[in-house]
Design a protein around this motif. Structure first.
Motif, PDB file in Angstrom:
ATOM      1  N   ALA A 271     -17.678  -0.738  -2.282  1.00 45.20           N
ATOM      2  CA  ALA A 271     -19.123  -1.124  -2.562  1.00 45.20           C
ATOM      3  C   ALA A 271     -19.796  -0.150  -3.173  1.00 45.20           C
ATOM      4  N   ILE A 272     -19.526   1.111  -3.059  1.00 42.56           N
ATOM      5  CA  ILE A 272     -20.106   2.332  -3.756  1.00 42.56           C
ATOM      6  C   ILE A 272     -19.252   2.624  -5.052  1.00 42.56           C
ATOM      7  N   GLY A 273     -18.421   1.897  -5.404  1.00 42.47           N
ATOM      8  CA  GLY A 273     -17.882   1.993  -6.683  1.00 42.47           C
ATOM      9  C   GLY A 273     -16.345   2.940  -6.744  1.00 42.47           C
ATOM     10  N   GLU A 274     -15.768   3.047  -5.509  1.00 40.99           N
ATOM     11  CA  GLU A 274     -14.614   3.875  -5.538  1.00 40.99           C
ATOM     12  C   GLU A 274     -13.278   2.859  -6.044  1.00 40.99           C
ATOM     13  N   PRO A 275     -12.528   3.436  -6.957  1.00 44.29           N
ATOM     14  CA  PRO A 275     -11.668   2.260  -7.324  1.00 44.29           C
ATOM     15  C   PRO A 275     -10.545   2.064  -6.472  1.00 44.29           C
ATOM     16  N   PRO A 276     -10.020   0.776  -6.343  1.00 43.71           N
ATOM     17  CA  PRO A 276      -8.952   0.563  -5.502  1.00 43.71           C
ATOM     18  C   PRO A 276      -7.527   1.190  -5.607  1.00 43.71           C
ATOM     19  N   ALA A 277      -6.527   1.343  -5.147  1.00 42.46           N
ATOM     20  CA  ALA A 277      -5.354   2.084  -5.208  1.00 42.46           C
ATOM     21  C   ALA A 277      -4.223   1.059  -4.893  1.00 42.46           C
ATOM     22  N   THR A 278      -3.685   1.496  -3.697  1.00 40.33           N
ATOM     23  CA  THR A 278      -2.716   0.559  -3.102  1.00 40.33           C
ATOM     24  C   THR A 278      -3.051  -0.845  -2.479  1.00 40.33           C
ATOM     25  N   LYS A 279      -2.849  -1.854  -3.303  1.00 35.44           N
ATOM     26  CA  LYS A 279      -3.139  -3.167  -2.737  1.00 35.44           C
ATOM     27  C   LYS A 279      -4.472  -3.495  -2.142  1.00 35.44           C
ATOM     28  N   GLY A 280      -5.411  -2.701  -3.086  1.00 32.81           N
ATOM     29  CA  GLY A 280      -7.029  -3.007  -2.647  1.00 32.81           C
ATOM     30  C   GLY A 280      -7.440  -2.073  -1.957  1.00 32.81           C
ATOM     31  N   TYR A 281      -6.875  -1.168  -1.528  1.00 30.13           N
ATOM     32  CA  TYR A 281      -7.405   0.030  -0.464  1.00 30.13           C
ATOM     33  C   TYR A 281      -7.470   1.158  -1.652  1.00 30.13           C
ATOM     34  N   PRO A 282      -8.789   1.820  -1.436  1.00 29.00           N
ATOM     35  CA  PRO A 282      -9.071   2.819  -2.375  1.00 29.00           C
ATOM     36  C   PRO A 282      -8.508   4.225  -1.421  1.00 29.00           C
ATOM     37  N   PRO A 283      -8.232   5.291  -2.112  1.00 30.66           N
ATOM     38  CA  PRO A 283      -7.778   6.565  -1.669  1.00 30.66           C
ATOM     39  C   PRO A 283      -8.461   7.072  -0.323  1.00 30.66           C
ATOM     40  N   SER A 284      -9.621   6.978  -0.244  1.00 29.72           N
ATOM     41  CA  SER A 284     -10.491   7.438   0.767  1.00 29.72           C
ATOM     42  C   SER A 284     -10.002   6.798   2.171  1.00 29.72           C
ATOM     43  N   VAL A 285      -9.469   5.687   2.174  1.00 27.24           N
ATOM     44  CA  VAL A 285      -9.110   4.910   3.419  1.00 27.24           C
ATOM     45  C   VAL A 285      -7.874   5.909   3.828  1.00 27.24           C
ATOM     46  N   PHE A 286      -6.750   6.130   2.971  1.00 27.70           N
ATOM     47  CA  PHE A 286      -5.738   7.156   3.469  1.00 27.70           C
ATOM     48  C   PHE A 286      -6.036   8.532   3.727  1.00 27.70           C
ATOM     49  N   SER A 287      -7.206   9.026   3.482  1.00 27.42           N
ATOM     50  CA  SER A 287      -7.634  10.200   3.884  1.00 27.42           C
ATOM     51  C   SER A 287      -8.261  10.338   5.288  1.00 27.42           C
ATOM     52  N   ARG A 288      -8.981   9.021   5.436  1.00 27.88           N
ATOM     53  CA  ARG A 288      -9.681   8.914   6.636  1.00 27.88           C
ATOM     54  C   ARG A 288      -8.902   8.511   7.875  1.00 27.88           C
ATOM     55  N   LEU A 289      -7.739   7.961   7.651  1.00 25.32           N
ATOM     56  CA  LEU A 289      -6.776   7.635   8.781  1.00 25.32           C
ATOM     57  C   LEU A 289      -6.339   8.768   9.493  1.00 25.32           C
ATOM     58  N   PRO A 290      -5.842   9.898   8.921  1.00 22.46           N
ATOM     59  CA  PRO A 290      -5.406  10.921   9.764  1.00 22.46           C
ATOM     60  C   PRO A 290      -6.383  11.689  10.403  1.00 22.46           C
ATOM     61  N   LYS A 291      -7.654  11.796   9.736  1.00 17.50           N
ATOM     62  CA  LYS A 291      -8.617  12.607  10.221  1.00 17.50           C
ATOM     63  C   LYS A 291      -9.322  11.877  11.584  1.00 17.50           C
ATOM     64  N   LEU A 292      -9.099  10.516  11.829  1.00 15.31           N
ATOM     65  CA  LEU A 292      -9.370   9.992  13.018  1.00 15.31           C
ATOM     66  C   LEU A 292      -8.290  10.163  14.033  1.00 15.31           C
ATOM     67  N   VAL A 293      -7.252   9.991  13.579  1.00 16.79           N
ATOM     68  CA  VAL A 293      -6.099   9.983  14.663  1.00 16.79           C
ATOM     69  C   VAL A 293      -5.638  11.167  14.930  1.00 16.79           C
ATOM     70  N   GLU A 294      -5.794  12.351  14.103  1.00 18.24           N
ATOM     71  CA  GLU A 294      -5.740  14.076  14.495  1.00 18.24           C
ATOM     72  C   GLU A 294      -6.509  14.342  15.590  1.00 18.24           C
TER      73      GLU A 294
END
Length: 451
Positions: A271-294
């Motif tokens: 919504a704020i303009g970050e480009p999609p990467a893997t199957k429509g998921y932007p890179p920020s998604v994959f950086s937030r996952l470990p921050k939550l899990v850790e």
């Protein structure tokens, strides 16, 4: 020090605070609100005025030049161009304490259960402090979750983080409810993220029950709420678990689901303009996952622990889904639920061959580990030859392990199945496993049977 400096120093405590610079709305696209005239930071809260008495809360999620991008927590009906935006500063503090036990709250810590206001001792920031990895106490003690197959074959340790992988309708929520009622943890924190509103009440009343709810805190953010609210609910249940851990408690954290958390972040990022990467998921998604899990896991020696189970939705039962793949890499093991087993009426539908607990070798003795490995070997042998066996083409005596697998399969399947209200502790789970193997398997001697 001059006289003017002394006067200024004396007057400083009595000065009025600097006025907050208000902004105004210029555009609304989807769920993203664009405002101007503000001086705010990422993560700050703002109040958007809809009229003289109504307002909605929003969070700063991005900026571009003079434009500030906000994501609302509530529906935006009634919003007009030019509406006032009042900065509130950093995100609100969230309630923590023993007064949360037995309560159901939303993503910003407000009660949903009509039981009145929360009676809590403290309020803390939503963002928890990261623990130095060298200060964490290693996983060394098993945790009873009440599920026979998990206790014996996929033993979970205190402080471990496990993924529960499955498609829709395979029994994830039922399994979580069974663990909540049966676990040896002091406190359970349940996050229901992005679920249907009907399922929230059903989980609390049927899967959790009065007994499970009494020692639990439930954070619910249904699918019809804003992505920011779903994101906050995931962070809130983790923050509450961190608080109890800091009090020296053994905490079981259940988040259903990690996929909905990732999808909420995807909605915000796109919504704020970050480009999609893997199957429509932007890179920020994959950086937030470990921050939550850790944030889960053990604290320092002598302090508390958070044992976490995260459900991961495999879209179309595809285990190579990008979120499922990323979750496997950052978790300490995964339990896969099989749709084929569920369709056969086999519950819990745990696919033992596809599941693993990476901490198990460090928390069980050699006898237990060897028996669990033997159990998996026999399951694999049967699966490899199941087609031949089903059509009668397998010739007995061709392979001793396959012969053993065929004769032991009825008792092994009985061992893997468990009633919804049945709870089995660690010791009893081991005994069941030994009994399932020993009568038919010559490699398991009677000396290995528990006394």
């Amino acid at each position: 020090m001059s006289l003017i400096d002394r006067i200024n120093r004396l007057n400083r405590p009595f000065r009025e605070p600097e006025p907050k610079i208000e902004g105004y709305i210029v555009r609304l696209i989807g769920m993203t609100i664009e405002a101007r005239g503000l001086q705010v930071a990422i993560g700050d809260n703002c109040l958007i005025m809809l009229g003289f008495e109504s307002s909605i809360e929003a969070e700063v999620v991005g900026f571009s030049g003079d434009s500030i991008f906000l994501m609302p927590l509530q529906p935006v009906e009634g919003l007009v161009a030019g509406a006032r935006v009042i900065p509130l500063g950093a995100a609100r503090e969230v309630p923590v304490g023993n007064g949360l036990l037995g309560r159901v709250i939303n993503g910003i810590g407000e009660p949903l259960d009509s039981l009145g206001d929360l009676d809590v001792e403290n309020r803390v920031s939503l963002a928890g402090e990261a623990i130095n990895p060298l200060d964490r106490f290693p996983i060394s003690e098993p945790l009873n979750v009440g599920i026979r197959a998990i206790n014996a074959l996929l033993t979970v340790g205190k402080g471990q983080r496990i993924g529960l992988f499955a498609g829709s309708g395979v029994g994830k929520s039922v399994l979580l409810g069974m663990m909540t009622r049966s676990t040896d943890a002091d406190i359970t924190v349940v996050g229901l993220i992005g679920e249907r509103g009907r399922e929230v009440k059903e989980f609390i009343e049927h899967n959790l029950g009065a007994e499970g709810l009494a020692k639990s805190v439930v954070v619910a953010s249904p699918a019809d709420e804003s992505p920011l609210m779903r994101l906050r609910a995931s962070q809130l249940c983790t923050r509450i678990a961190e608080y109890y851990r800091s009090q020296g408690k053994s905490v079981l954290l259940l988040v259903d689901s990690l996929t909905r958390y990732a999808q909420a972040q995807r909605e915000i990022a796109l919504a704020i303009g970050e480009p999609p990467a893997t199957k429509g998921y932007p890179p920020s998604v994959f950086s937030r996952l470990p921050k939550l899990v850790e944030r889960a896991g053990n604290d320092a020696e002598g302090k508390g622990s958070i044992t976490a189970f995260y459900t991961v939705l495999s879209e179309g039962d595809d285990q190579q889904d990008p979120i499922a793949d990323a979750a496997r890499a950052i978790l300490d093991g995964h339990i896969v639920l099989s749709r084929t087993l569920a369709e056969q009426g086999h519950y819990p539908a745990i696919d033992v061959e596809a599941s693993i607990s990476r901490a198990m070798p460090q928390i069980v003795d050699e006898q237990h580990l060897n028996s669990a490995m033997r159990f998996r070997q026999l399951m694999s042998k049967f699966s490899q030859n199941e087609d031949l066996i089903s059509i009668g083409a397998y010739v007995a005596g061709s392979d001793p392990d396959t012969d053993t697998a065929i004769s032991s399969m009825p008792t092994m399947r009985k061992f893997l199945q468990q009633g919804l209200r049945e709870a089995v502790d660690l010791r009893e789970s081991q005994q069941w496993m030994y009994v399932a193997l020993q009568p038919v398997d010559p490699q398991v001697s009677s000396a290995e049977m528990p006394r």
